[in-house]
Design a protein around this motif. Structure first.
Motif, PDB file in Angstrom:
ATOM      1  N   ALA B 147       0.834  -1.202   0.000  1.00  0.00           N
ATOM      2  CA  ALA B 147       0.000   0.000   0.000  1.00  0.00           C
ATOM      3  C   ALA B 147       0.872   1.257   0.000  1.00  0.00           C
ATOM      4  N   VAL B 148       1.912   1.259   0.839  1.00  0.00           N
ATOM      5  CA  VAL B 148       2.799   2.427   0.936  1.00  0.00           C
ATOM      6  C   VAL B 148       3.516   2.657  -0.399  1.00  0.00           C
ATOM      7  N   MET B 149       3.995   1.557  -1.010  1.00  0.00           N
ATOM      8  CA  MET B 149       4.702   1.662  -2.285  1.00  0.00           C
ATOM      9  C   MET B 149       3.747   2.084  -3.401  1.00  0.00           C
ATOM     10  N   GLY B 150       2.565   1.523  -3.405  1.00  0.00           N
ATOM     11  CA  GLY B 150       1.562   1.855  -4.428  1.00  0.00           C
ATOM     12  C   GLY B 150       1.146   3.313  -4.344  1.00  0.00           C
ATOM     13  N   ARG B 151       1.018   3.829  -3.114  1.00  0.00           N
ATOM     14  CA  ARG B 151       0.641   5.233  -2.942  1.00  0.00           C
ATOM     15  C   ARG B 151       1.713   6.159  -3.523  1.00  0.00           C
ATOM     16  N   ALA B 152       2.981   5.797  -3.297  1.00  0.00           N
ATOM     17  CA  ALA B 152       4.070   6.629  -3.820  1.00  0.00           C
ATOM     18  C   ALA B 152       3.990   6.703  -5.342  1.00  0.00           C
ATOM     19  N   TYR B 153       3.765   5.546  -5.979  1.00  0.00           N
ATOM     20  CA  TYR B 153       3.687   5.515  -7.445  1.00  0.00           C
ATOM     21  C   TYR B 153       2.454   6.269  -7.949  1.00  0.00           C
ATOM     22  N   ALA B 154       1.311   6.044  -7.292  1.00  0.00           N
ATOM     23  CA  ALA B 154       0.065   6.700  -7.713  1.00  0.00           C
ATOM     24  C   ALA B 154       0.211   8.219  -7.639  1.00  0.00           C
ATOM     25  N   GLN B 155       0.919   8.676  -6.620  1.00  0.00           N
ATOM     26  CA  GLN B 155       1.087  10.110  -6.415  1.00  0.00           C
ATOM     27  C   GLN B 155       2.089  10.692  -7.423  1.00  0.00           C
ATOM     28  N   LEU B 156       3.270  10.073  -7.504  1.00  0.00           N
ATOM     29  CA  LEU B 156       4.347  10.658  -8.304  1.00  0.00           C
ATOM     30  C   LEU B 156       4.164  10.440  -9.801  1.00  0.00           C
ATOM     31  N   VAL B 157       3.698   9.277 -10.186  1.00  0.00           N
ATOM     32  CA  VAL B 157       3.661   8.963 -11.619  1.00  0.00           C
ATOM     33  C   VAL B 157       2.261   9.133 -12.207  1.00  0.00           C
ATOM     34  N   LEU B 158       1.219   8.741 -11.462  1.00  0.00           N
ATOM     35  CA  LEU B 158      -0.141   8.881 -11.998  1.00  0.00           C
ATOM     36  C   LEU B 158      -0.778  10.212 -11.607  1.00  0.00           C
TER      37      LEU B 158
END
Lengths: 324, 324
Positions: B147-158
């Protein structure tokens, strides 16, 4: 009394099925409510059995069953146990229907956990997914039981000869999967009807009879499939002009979508049997309409007339004799 | 060198992306084969790094990596470790790409297992499914890391602001699921960004940012979705007359299906990042064409320029300080 459109849709479906049933049909629930929907003059082979309580869709199954001793589910399961009914059909709370069936009828000797078998449409006449929701905390050994039960249903009710069983997995090779899938694969492999792993994508492309998995994965497959199908069909629908001459250009599309909608329509398939118990319960989608209930009653009649429960019982007796 | 259409599609996609990349692009593999496809005159910012061996799509990852020390995957991962590259992109053997990344870069401190984040199309701009295939034998605690890793990607890349996280489960209520899901739910609940369970059907109907599950379930979702989508689109296509005047009546249908096919086309989405390691690997579908490779390279550039790995590293450092 169970389901989103109960008792109207359930009673209507039952009355539609009644002329096609070879035995008496018992409607279990609040007499007044059923009579209000069905009218007081019931067909000759339909009878109401009163049950004063109803387990709602979102109640916790075990607690609700303990509290509501006179629920329609408990009364119906009791009728089967006493031999006054051959099987029951419900569109209500799946967890409660599973729990009451398990508590009242108990497992067939040799079966650890019951399983729901769901008929999934595909290009090649569909396949049986088992377990689609009864036992979320299964053991790899249970998947072998599910396979044996699924084969009996596929043979007797779907008319598949010598049904093959595949394990739903994340790769085709024998070595693929998590620890659970690898162990299940090893156990399934000891049986001549086992045909290896199948991936979530391929089940729709080729002919399969029975596909086994645990109930958590089975539910994910069912719901994801339903979600993707709705998403695609609605995306197409949303783009069709609603008014004007342009709308006419899309008329051929309707003709083309109709058979697909029929294929994907769960109400065609007659509910999903709960297998592995000393009694048969067919579980219908909560959204069931009259047609779904009618088809579920007819499929259940087929299962009863082919002696499904006895067939499962003797399969497990044979397995125990053979030391499996 | 990896993927069903390698090296042709991979090199073509790389050459398409090259003018849009802000750094040098290294093509890792057999120099001769790459030159045969790319021509000897490469663009200024493209360079070949020789690797003599190739891990094939169906080789066992761990064994193959041990045997083929000079595989393109091993050499590429080494370049990232040495700081000669910021990230790697592969359309090859997913298991081998995951294993070589893990072995070469190791986990970010505080992360137990890496996870693949896959962008799934939906009515509302899609969502990130994590883990889509890296760690099939996860622990419920790993889902909090995902969840923590997915949030980082969703925020920075998406570009999602304050991304919410849902747990893929077989019911919406907190108490639903198997033992694994219940335990994961309890752990996720301690975090302010957790928004509860979501069912396999609903992920496509409403807006979701990040949906967590273990890799077995994640793979089943991906593959089932792909299977159902293909089944439906092909069923529609098969019914359209291929010749004659009748064919013309279905021309509006084509116009209507085009955006849907684009939406469902994985090659639009630029591959799936493997997260949780001290290095970034973007994993592409084995069937990737040039466009998929091009988009994967561009998405990887975005991730690198936004400091994705550092962001994940500092998220876990914060969590450890806070005693989680």
């Amino acid at each position: 009394m169970g389901g989103d459109h109960a008792p109207e849709a359930v009673v209507a479906g039952a009355l539609q099925a009644a002329p096609l049933l070879h035995k008496k049909l018992l409607l279990v629930g609040r007499t007044e409510e059923i009579e209000r929907v069905a009218g007081c003059q019931l067909p000759e082979n339909v009878e109401i059995v009163h049950a004063s309580e109803v387990i709602e869709m979102h109640e916790g199954p075990v607690e609700a069953l303990r509290r509501k001793r006179d629920s329609s589910l408990s009364v119906a399961a009791g009728l089967v146990k006493e031999g006054r009914a051959c099987a029951m059909v419900s569109a209500g709370n799946t967890g409660a229907a599973t729990a009451v069936s398990l508590i009242t009828w108990r497992q067939v000797r040799g079966v650890r956990r019951p399983a729901i078998a769901s008929h999934i449409p595909s290009k090649h006449g569909g396949f049986l997914l088992i377990d689609a929701g009864a036992s979320p905390d299964a053991d790899p050994r249970d998947l072998v039981d599910f396979a044996v039960m699924g084969r009996a249903y596929a043979q007797l009710v779907l008319g598949r000869e010598q049904p093959k069983v595949h394990l739903l997995n994340i790769g085709e090779e024998d070595s693929k999967g998590n620890a659970f899938a690898k162990e299940a694969h090893g156990l399934l492999k000891e049986n001549p009807w086992f045909s290896g792993n199948v991936e979530g994508k391929d089940v729709f492309q080729q002919r399969y009879d029975v596909v086994v998995c645990d109930a958590f994965v089975g539910n994910i497959v069912l719901k994801t499939g339903e979600g993707v199908a709705e998403f695609i069909l609605n995306s197409i629908k949303d783009q069709v002009p609603k008014t004007g001459v342009a709308r006419l250009m899309y008329l051929p599309l309707r003709r083309l979508m109709a058979p697909l909608r029929k294929l994907l329509d769960y109400s065609e398939h007659g509910g999903s049997p709960l297998l592995g118990l000393n009694g048969l319960c067919t579980i219908c989608h909560g959204r069931s309409d009259a047609k779904a209930i009618r088809n579920a009653l007819l499929a259940t009649q087929t299962a009863v007339e082919h002696g499904l429960v006895d067939c499962i019982r003797s399969s497990f007796a044979d397995r125990q004799e053979n030391g499996r």
